[in-house]
Design an enzyme around this catalytic site. Structure first.
Site, PDB file in Angstrom:
ATOM      1  N   LYS A  41       0.847  -1.197   0.000  1.00  0.00           N
ATOM      2  CA  LYS A  41       0.000   0.000   0.000  1.00  0.00           C
ATOM      3  C   LYS A  41       0.882   1.247   0.000  1.00  0.00           C
ATOM      4  CE  LYS A  41      -1.910   2.562   3.076  1.00  0.00           C
ATOM      5  NZ  LYS A  41      -1.681   3.848   2.376  1.00  0.00           N
TER       6      LYS A  41
ATOM      7  N   SER B  52       5.164   7.053  10.567  1.00  0.00           N
ATOM      8  CA  SER B  52       5.213   7.752  11.856  1.00  0.00           C
ATOM      9  C   SER B  52       5.355   6.779  13.015  1.00  0.00           C
ATOM     10  CB  SER B  52       3.931   8.569  12.029  1.00  0.00           C
ATOM     11  OG  SER B  52       2.825   7.691  12.100  1.00  0.00           O
TER      12      SER B  52
ATOM     13  N   VAL C 213       1.821   5.450  14.312  1.00  0.00           N
ATOM     14  CA  VAL C 213       1.230   4.313  13.600  1.00  0.00           C
ATOM     15  C   VAL C 213       2.108   3.068  13.771  1.00  0.00           C
ATOM     16  CG1 VAL C 213       0.570   3.419  11.327  1.00  0.00           C
ATOM     17  CG2 VAL C 213       0.022   5.774  11.940  1.00  0.00           C
TER      18      VAL C 213
ATOM     19  N   GLU D 145      10.337   1.149  10.676  1.00  0.00           N
ATOM     20  CA  GLU D 145      11.300   2.256  10.674  1.00  0.00           C
ATOM     21  C   GLU D 145      10.467   3.512  10.831  1.00  0.00           C
ATOM     22  OE1 GLU D 145      13.061   5.388   9.948  1.00  0.00           O
ATOM     23  OE2 GLU D 145      12.786   4.811   7.851  1.00  0.00           O
TER      24      GLU D 145
ATOM     25  N   CYS E  26      12.770  11.353   8.003  1.00  0.00           N
ATOM     26  CA  CYS E  26      12.788  10.808   9.367  1.00  0.00           C
ATOM     27  C   CYS E  26      14.146  11.056  10.011  1.00  0.00           C
ATOM     28  CB  CYS E  26      12.422   9.337   9.370  1.00  0.00           C
ATOM     29  SG  CYS E  26      13.363   8.401   8.188  1.00  0.00           S
TER      30      CYS E  26
END
Ligand code: ADP
Length: 506
Positions: free
Chosen positions: A174, A227, A230, A249, A283
Site C-alpha cells: 500500500k 510515523s 502508527v 522504521e 525521518c
C-alpha cells in the site's frame, strides 16, 4: 473525464469493491495529478488471497530466476529517471535533485537485491559429529505486507519489496495516500517486467487499508515505514499474533553536535543540510543542534544567516533548496509546534513560518509553504518542542558547556534513536560519539541525512525495530532454518547423547 487509476491485484487492474475515490495533488501549487480508487477491506482481502495463492510457485523458482524480473524493473527505473524524478517532485514537493535521487536510490536497492541473488544465501556450519553436514538455510516467510510513506515515494517501496521478492516472498503493497501516482508507475513497471500473477499486488488507499493488511492473519511479515504513532500501533497488534513479524522504521528527534573543535564551515553546512533538506520532512532530519559554548555565537550567527535566506520555492526550479510541505494539515502541525515553542518561552531567532507574498512563486499561491523556524532553548528544560518530532524546518539550538560526554548526554536525552552527527576535528570526540550515541545511523563531519542502501538503515529506542534496507531486510522476510544430513550408516548424536536403544531384555 480522465481515467481513475486502479489497484493491481492477482495480475489484473481492478477498480475494487468500494465506491470512493481520492485525488493526488501537487503540494507546490494544488494541481490535481490523478484520481485513484480507494481500497476497502475486501480489496485488501483479495490481494492477500492472491499473494498467498502465488507463494508456492514463486518460492520454488531459483533466486536468479526471481531476480530476472527485478532486473527488468532496474532498467526501466534507469531509463525513466528524469520522468519519474519529476513525478516524485510534483507529487511530494521535494526539490528536483531530491526527486531524481529518490529514483536513483530505488534502482540502487533493486540492483543490490537482484545482484545478491547470485551470492551465497546461507551458511555451512560445522557439526560436532564428523559424519554430519550442517547448514543454515533461509526460507521465505510468505506473504509480506509493505506499508510505505510519501516522503521517499519510489525509494522506500523498493527498500521494502526488492529483497523481499528476490527471497521468494509475495507482496501486498500500500503506497502512501499522498503519493499514489508514484505507486501507479511502480506497479506499471512490475507489470512490464512480467512478474507472475499474485506475486506483486498493490492496493491504493489510506490507513484503514494499511490496517487491514496488518490485521489479515494470512500476512506473515509486515514492513512499515512511517510515523512512530502508527508504527507503535502496528507493533502492538503484531505482538498479539504469534508467528507474525514486523520491521518498523519510524521517526526521530535527531541531533547534530558541534563541538569546540569543529570546522565551522563544515558545521554550518552539515547543520543546514540536516535541518532543511526535504523541508525537514525526512525521518533523519535534525531538529536539535547541540553546540559547544566556545563556538556557539559564531555558529548561531552563521546558521541564522542561512536560515533567513535559504531559498524556499518551486521544487521544479533548480535554484530552490526547500519545497513545500506535503499537505495543508502538515502546515497546521508545523505552525502549531512553532507556536508551542513560543508558548514554552524559547528565544526565537528566525521565524519564516509564513512566507512573504513575494517569496511564493507565481501560480503557487495554493502551495503548502513554510520557511525555517529557528530558536534557542535550554537543553535541560522540560519542553515539548525540543522532545517531540515536528517533521518540518523547526530547529532548536541547544548550547552546552564541558566535554563531549555532556553533548552526548544531551544528544541521548530523547525517546527516539534514529540518526545523528558530530562535527569535530578531534578523532577522540568522534569515537566517543560513535560508541555512545544511542542511534542507529551515525555520521561524523557530515549531515545526519544521506543513507546508502548497502548500509543498515533504522533506529533504536522509539525509532524502530528491524532494518528495512538491503542486507538487513533479509532478516525480516526470511526464516533461518537448520538442515543436518548424516553421511554415516550409524546414528551419532551431539553432546555425547546416547543413541543406543535399550529394551527390557538388555
Ligand atoms: P506520515 O506521518 O509520514 O504520513 P503515517 O504513519 O501516517 O506517516 O503513514 C505511513 C503509511 O502508513 C501510509 O501508507 C499510511 O496510509 C499508513 N497508515 C496510516 N495509518 C495506518 C494504520 N493505522 N495501520 C496501517 N497503516 C497505516
Amino acid at each position: 473525464m480522465s481515467e481513475t487509476h486502479e489497484h493491481y491485484i492477482d495480475g489484473e487492474w481492478v477498480p475494487g469493491e468500494g465506491a470512493e475515490t481520492f485525488e493526488s495533488y501537487n503540494p507546490a501549487n494544488g494541481e490535481a495529478l490523478g484520481t485513484f480508487h480507494r481500497a476497502t477491506e475486501a480489496d485488501v482481502e483479495r490481494a492477500v488471497a492472491a499473494a498467498e495463492a502465488a507463494f508456492d510457485e514463486w518460492r520454488d523458482l531459483s533466486y536468479i530466476d526471481r531476480a530476472e524480473y527485478l532486473w527488468e524493473v532496474y532498467y526501466e527505473l534507469r531509463e525513466r529517471h528524469e520522468e519519474l524524478g519529476t513525478v516524485v517532485t510534483k507529487e511530494c514537493g521535494k526539490e528536483i535533485s531530491e526527486g531524481k535521487a529518490d529514483v536513483a536510490e530505488a534502482w540502487h536497492m533493486v540492483e543490490w537485491a537482484a545482484g545478491d541473488a547470485r551470492h551465497p544465501q546461507g551458511d555451512v556450519v560445522p557439526s560436532e559429529v564428523a559424519a554430519k553436514d550442517a547448514y543454515m538455510r533461509r526460507s521465505p516467510r510468505g506473504v509480506t505486507g509493505c506499508i510505505t510513506p510519501w516522503n521517499f515515494p519510489v525509494a522506500i517501496p523498493f527498500w521494502h519489496m526488492a529483497v523481499t521478492l528476490v527471497h521468494g516472498n509475495t507482496v501486498v503493497w500500500k503506497p502512501a495516500e499522498q503519493t499514489p501516482l508514484c505507486g501507479q508507475i511502480i506497479a506499471e513497471m512490475m507489470v512490464d517486467a512480467g512478474i507472475p500473477d499474485g506475486v506483486f499486488n498493490m492496493v491504493q488507499g489510506f490507513g484503514d487499508a494499511g490496517a487491514a493488511i496488518v490485521d489479515d492473519e494470512r500476512v506473515d511479515s509486515v514492513l512499515f515505514t512511517g510515523s512512530a504513532e502508527v508504527g507503535h500501533e502496528i507493533q502492538l497488534k503484531v505482538a498479539e499474533e504469534p508467528g507474525k513479524q514486523v520491521a518498523c522504521e519510524m521517526g526521530g528527534k535527531n541531533n547534530v553536535i558541534v563541538t569546540e573543535n569543529a570546522d565551522m564551515e563544515m558545521a554550518v553546512h552539515s547543520a543546514v543540510m540536516s535541518s532543511f533538506k526535504t523541508t525537514g520532512q525526512r525521518c533523519v532530519s535534525s531538529e536539535r543542534l547541540v553546540v559547544h559554548t566556545d563556538v556557539y555565537d559564531e555558529f548561531k550567527e552563521r546558521f541564522v544567516e542561512v536560515a533567513e535566506n535559504v531559498a524556499v520555492g518551486d521544487p521544479l526550479e533548480e535554484g530552490t533548496f526547500m519545497g513545500p510541505l506535503i499537505e495543508a494539515q502538515h502546515v497546521e502541525k508545523v505552525t502549531s509546534y512553532n507556536e508551542l515553542a513560543r508558548t514554552e518561552g524559547v528565544n526565537v531567532l528566525v521565524d519564516r513560518t509564513e512566507l512573504d507574498d513575494d517569496e511564493i512563486p507565481e501560480g503557487h499561491e495554493d502551495g503548502h509553504w513554510v520557511g525555517p523556524f529557528v530558536y534557542e532553548a535550554d537543553p535541560d528544560a522540560d519542553l515539548r518542542c525540543i522532545q517531540e518530532e515536528v517533521f518540518g524546518p523547526h530547529v532548536a539550538l541547544l548550547e552546552y558547556e564541558g566535554d563531549v560526554d555532556r553533548a552526548i548526554e544531551i544528544h541521548n536525552d530523547t525517546n527516539y534513536g534514529l540518526a545523528g552527527a558530530i562535527i569535530s576535528e578531534d578523532y577522540r570526540q568522534i569515537h566517543r560519539f560513535r560508541d555512545h550515541a544511542e542511534i542507529g545511523l551515525k555520521y561524523a563531519n557530515l549531515p545526519c541525512i544521506g543513507a546508502e542502501v548497502q548500509l543498515p538503515f533504522g533506529g533504536v529506542k522509539k525509532s524502530g525495530n528491524g532494518y528495512p534496507s538491503a542486507r538487513e531486510v533479509v532478516e525480516a522476510v526470511t526464516e533461518r532454518t537448520a538442515f543436518t544430513l548424516n553421511n554415516s550408516k550409524e546414528i551419532e548424536m551431539a553432546q555425547g547423547l546416547s543413541a543406543d536403544i535399550k529394551t527390557r531384555e538388555d
